[in-house]
Design a protein around this motif. Structure first.
Motif, PDB file in Angstrom:
ATOM      1  N   ASN A   1      -0.601   1.369  -6.174  1.00 32.57           N
ATOM      2  CA  ASN A   1      -2.081   1.296  -6.268  1.00 32.57           C
ATOM      3  C   ASN A   1      -2.556   0.234  -5.728  1.00 32.57           C
ATOM      4  O   ASN A   1      -2.162  -0.905  -6.393  1.00 32.57           O
ATOM      5  CB  ASN A   1      -2.649   2.113  -7.589  1.00 32.57           C
ATOM      6  CG  ASN A   1      -3.907   2.404  -7.392  1.00 32.57           C
ATOM      7  OD1 ASN A   1      -4.668   2.638  -6.085  1.00 32.57           O
ATOM      8  ND2 ASN A   1      -4.662   3.118  -8.355  1.00 32.57           N
TER       9      ASN A   1
ATOM     10  N   GLU B   1       0.879  -1.276  -0.015  1.00 35.39           N
ATOM     11  CA  GLU B   1       0.043   0.084   0.174  1.00 35.39           C
ATOM     12  C   GLU B   1       0.905   1.188  -0.012  1.00 35.39           C
ATOM     13  O   GLU B   1       0.381   2.401  -0.280  1.00 35.39           O
ATOM     14  CB  GLU B   1      -0.946   0.105   1.178  1.00 35.39           C
ATOM     15  CG  GLU B   1      -1.971  -1.275   1.364  1.00 35.39           C
ATOM     16  CD  GLU B   1      -3.138  -1.070   0.553  1.00 35.39           C
ATOM     17  OE1 GLU B   1      -3.537  -0.112  -0.100  1.00 35.39           O
ATOM     18  OE2 GLU B   1      -3.710  -2.203   0.434  1.00 35.39           O
TER      19      GLU B   1
ATOM     20  N   ILE C   1       1.297   4.860  -6.158  1.00 33.78           N
ATOM     21  CA  ILE C   1       0.496   5.682  -5.334  1.00 33.78           C
ATOM     22  C   ILE C   1       1.496   6.858  -4.816  1.00 33.78           C
ATOM     23  O   ILE C   1       1.086   7.663  -3.880  1.00 33.78           O
ATOM     24  CB  ILE C   1      -0.299   4.551  -3.958  1.00 33.78           C
ATOM     25  CG1 ILE C   1      -1.390   5.682  -3.675  1.00 33.78           C
ATOM     26  CG2 ILE C   1       0.897   4.699  -3.061  1.00 33.78           C
ATOM     27  CD1 ILE C   1      -2.547   5.684  -4.439  1.00 33.78           C
TER      28      ILE C   1
ATOM     29  N   ASP D   1       0.433  10.545  -5.323  1.00 37.98           N
ATOM     30  CA  ASP D   1      -0.913  10.942  -4.469  1.00 37.98           C
ATOM     31  C   ASP D   1      -0.013  11.340  -2.941  1.00 37.98           C
ATOM     32  O   ASP D   1      -0.608  12.465  -2.363  1.00 37.98           O
ATOM     33  CB  ASP D   1      -1.720   9.995  -4.255  1.00 37.98           C
ATOM     34  CG  ASP D   1      -2.493   9.943  -5.391  1.00 37.98           C
ATOM     35  OD1 ASP D   1      -3.410  10.716  -5.677  1.00 37.98           O
ATOM     36  OD2 ASP D   1      -2.309   8.720  -6.348  1.00 37.98           O
ATOM     37  N   ARG D   2       0.759  10.651  -2.540  1.00 35.74           N
ATOM     38  CA  ARG D   2       1.433  10.872  -1.410  1.00 35.74           C
ATOM     39  C   ARG D   2       2.398  12.125  -1.245  1.00 35.74           C
ATOM     40  O   ARG D   2       2.466  13.091  -0.512  1.00 35.74           O
ATOM     41  CB  ARG D   2       2.301   9.677  -0.847  1.00 35.74           C
ATOM     42  CG  ARG D   2       1.540   8.465  -0.561  1.00 35.74           C
ATOM     43  CD  ARG D   2       2.487   7.300   0.057  1.00 35.74           C
ATOM     44  NE  ARG D   2       1.715   5.995   0.314  1.00 35.74           N
ATOM     45  CZ  ARG D   2       1.271   5.803   1.439  1.00 35.74           C
ATOM     46  NH1 ARG D   2       1.220   6.711   2.509  1.00 35.74           N
ATOM     47  NH2 ARG D   2       0.530   4.581   1.760  1.00 35.74           N
TER      48      ARG D   2
ATOM     49  N   ALA E   1      -6.821   1.253  -1.869  1.00 31.24           N
ATOM     50  CA  ALA E   1      -6.805   2.731  -2.380  1.00 31.24           C
ATOM     51  C   ALA E   1      -7.593   3.112  -3.300  1.00 31.24           C
ATOM     52  O   ALA E   1      -8.363   4.183  -3.431  1.00 31.24           O
ATOM     53  CB  ALA E   1      -5.205   2.963  -2.738  1.00 31.24           C
ATOM     54  N   HIS E   2      -7.807   2.250  -4.273  1.00 28.90           N
ATOM     55  CA  HIS E   2      -8.966   2.406  -5.295  1.00 28.90           C
ATOM     56  C   HIS E   2     -10.285   2.691  -4.824  1.00 28.90           C
ATOM     57  O   HIS E   2     -11.392   3.143  -5.612  1.00 28.90           O
ATOM     58  CB  HIS E   2      -8.830   1.561  -6.400  1.00 28.90           C
ATOM     59  CG  HIS E   2      -8.994   2.216  -7.969  1.00 28.90           C
ATOM     60  ND1 HIS E   2      -8.371   3.353  -8.374  1.00 28.90           N
ATOM     61  CD2 HIS E   2      -9.869   1.865  -8.904  1.00 28.90           C
ATOM     62  CE1 HIS E   2      -8.889   3.646  -9.409  1.00 28.90           C
ATOM     63  NE2 HIS E   2      -9.809   2.743  -9.835  1.00 28.90           N
TER      64      HIS E   2
ATOM     65  N   HIS F   1     -10.839   5.875  -4.116  1.00 30.63           N
ATOM     66  CA  HIS F   1     -10.982   6.663  -5.091  1.00 30.63           C
ATOM     67  C   HIS F   1     -12.396   6.636  -5.960  1.00 30.63           C
ATOM     68  O   HIS F   1     -12.909   7.658  -6.234  1.00 30.63           O
ATOM     69  CB  HIS F   1     -10.113   6.245  -6.066  1.00 30.63           C
ATOM     70  CG  HIS F   1     -10.121   7.025  -7.387  1.00 30.63           C
ATOM     71  ND1 HIS F   1      -9.662   8.183  -7.659  1.00 30.63           N
ATOM     72  CD2 HIS F   1     -10.796   6.983  -8.924  1.00 30.63           C
ATOM     73  CE1 HIS F   1     -10.117   8.862  -8.828  1.00 30.63           C
ATOM     74  NE2 HIS F   1     -10.516   7.715  -9.535  1.00 30.63           N
TER      75      HIS F   1
ATOM     76  N   ASN G   1      -6.402   9.734  -4.270  1.00 31.34           N
ATOM     77  CA  ASN G   1      -5.984   8.447  -4.906  1.00 31.34           C
ATOM     78  C   ASN G   1      -6.101   8.359  -6.345  1.00 31.34           C
ATOM     79  O   ASN G   1      -6.777   7.221  -6.985  1.00 31.34           O
ATOM     80  CB  ASN G   1      -6.588   7.141  -4.293  1.00 31.34           C
ATOM     81  CG  ASN G   1      -6.323   7.314  -2.740  1.00 31.34           C
ATOM     82  OD1 ASN G   1      -5.824   8.092  -2.099  1.00 31.34           O
ATOM     83  ND2 ASN G   1      -7.017   6.310  -1.958  1.00 31.34           N
TER      84      ASN G   1
ATOM     85  N   GLU H   1      -6.425   7.127   2.984  1.00 29.73           N
ATOM     86  CA  GLU H   1      -6.497   5.806   3.438  1.00 29.73           C
ATOM     87  C   GLU H   1      -7.764   5.135   3.730  1.00 29.73           C
ATOM     88  O   GLU H   1      -8.710   6.109   4.219  1.00 29.73           O
ATOM     89  CB  GLU H   1      -5.655   5.484   4.541  1.00 29.73           C
ATOM     90  CG  GLU H   1      -5.421   3.910   4.909  1.00 29.73           C
ATOM     91  CD  GLU H   1      -4.404   3.770   6.177  1.00 29.73           C
ATOM     92  OE1 GLU H   1      -4.223   2.473   6.556  1.00 29.73           O
ATOM     93  OE2 GLU H   1      -3.902   4.823   6.767  1.00 29.73           O
TER      94      GLU H   1
ATOM     95  N   TYR I   1      -3.477  11.602  -1.236  1.00 26.94           N
ATOM     96  CA  TYR I   1      -3.710  10.236  -0.731  1.00 26.94           C
ATOM     97  C   TYR I   1      -4.570  10.279   0.334  1.00 26.94           C
ATOM     98  O   TYR I   1      -4.413  10.958   1.498  1.00 26.94           O
ATOM     99  CB  TYR I   1      -2.359   9.463  -0.315  1.00 26.94           C
ATOM    100  CG  TYR I   1      -2.565   8.239   0.189  1.00 26.94           C
ATOM    101  CD1 TYR I   1      -2.854   7.024  -0.344  1.00 26.94           C
ATOM    102  CD2 TYR I   1      -2.275   8.085   1.555  1.00 26.94           C
ATOM    103  CE1 TYR I   1      -3.036   5.877  -0.077  1.00 26.94           C
ATOM    104  CE2 TYR I   1      -2.680   6.717   2.053  1.00 26.94           C
ATOM    105  CZ  TYR I   1      -2.823   5.583   1.202  1.00 26.94           C
ATOM    106  OH  TYR I   1      -3.074   4.246   1.817  1.00 26.94           O
TER     107      TYR I   1
END
Length: 304
Positions: free
Chosen positions: A187, A183, A212, A215-216, A191-192, A195, A206, A223, A221
């Motif tokens: 991705n 994670e 990913i 995004d971070r 995570a999706h 989204h 995300n 969670e 991002y």
């Protein structure tokens, strides 16, 4: 070229077959629970795929002249003939994909197509290939033109994008749990799920394709939380069984807003601002919805 078409056909058959297996399994489980399975969602996804295959036959795309111009004025000619070149192409494509996907949520012109992908009210593998008929014509792939300008051949860029989308097929599930360290970098279904959720806390998050990390890096991002189960579909859910309504309702809504905008600047605002934007500031953008939710939570806390 013949081999590429063959691979594309095999990939299409594979994803449709696996999604149908999942659908039959989910339908059986729903029947055991005394519920009806929404087969029309699968029908809309299959209609979307069929329509995109037909649209691909049309030599129309805003991205085509942009790619041609980028290739004509490229600053290098890059050969993908080493592990380093493959890695750099992968990272560059992921970077472009992130911004393409983010723009598809934050610019209504692109959202009118992308909303089709988010229209299913249940997240299944069939959701993965409901992508919208108008994407090719409107040139969403123009976001990858910087790679062409740097010297990567257009067909290589588009093939890499296809592989990115193929990876994302397995992300559209509710039955795969969080995957630990995976994670942090990649991705994942978890995570999706965020989204695709329409919960206010999960909106506009995300955007990554395979990775990913962007995004971070750019603060988008979010969670998945056990205390906030994902609610799938659009903020204003669509319940249509008609594929033409599913494909064009957001374009029709955009057109009506622009016609009734009361001025050119407002009309351009409807086209380029985020979904839910209104000139008087009383729309329902993600930011407004979060402000409203924060106020409701504050009132609830003060009333205790």
């Amino acid at each position: 070229m013949h081999s590429l078409h063959k691979i594309t056909l095999l990939a299409t058959v594979f994803v449709v077959a696996i999604s149908l297996v999942e659908a039959f399994f989910l339908a059986r489980r729903a029947r055991q629970q005394g519920k009806a399975y929404p087969w029309h969602e699968m029908g809309l996804s299959l209609a979307d795929m069929a329509g995109r295959k037909l649209m691909a036959l049309l030599p129309l795309s805003l991205a085509t002249p942009i790619f041609a111009l980028a290739w004509q004025h490229r600053i290098f000619t890059v050969e993908i003939n080493s592990a380093l070149a493959v890695l750099l192409l992968f990272l560059g494509q992921e970077f472009c994909y992130y911004w393409y996907h983010r723009a598809s949520h934050r610019i209504r012109f692109f959202w009118a197509t992308h909303a089709v992908h988010h229209s299913p009210n249940e997240l299944t593998l069939g959701t993965a290939y409901r992508l919208g008929w108008t994407g090719k014509i409107l040139g969403a792939s123009m976001f990858f033109a910087p790679l062409v300008w740097l010297g990567v051949r257009p067909e290589v860029v588009l093939s890499t994008l296809s592989l990115n989308l193929l990876y994302q097929f397995w992300l559209h599930t509710t039955w795969i749990p969080k995957l630990g360290w995976f994670e942090k970098v990649f991705n994942t279904p978890s995570a999706h799920r965020v989204h695709h959720a329409s919960n206010v806390d999960y909106l506009d998050a995300n955007y990554g394709g395979v990775l990913i990390i962007f995004d971070r890096l750019f603060g988008t991002y979010v969670e998945e939380r056990e205390d906030e189960p994902c609610r799938y579909g659009l903020v204003h859910p669509t319940t249509t069984h008609n594929p033409f309504v599913n494909q064009f309702e957001h374009w029709i809504g955009l057109g009506k807003d622009m016609i009734n905008a009361g001025g050119l600047l407002n009309a351009i605002g409807y086209l380029l601002m985020p979904p839910g934007w209104a000139p008087d500031g009383k729309g329902q953008t993600t930011e407004v919805l979060r402000q409203q939710q924060a106020m409701e939570r504050a009132v609830a806390v003060s009333a205790r």
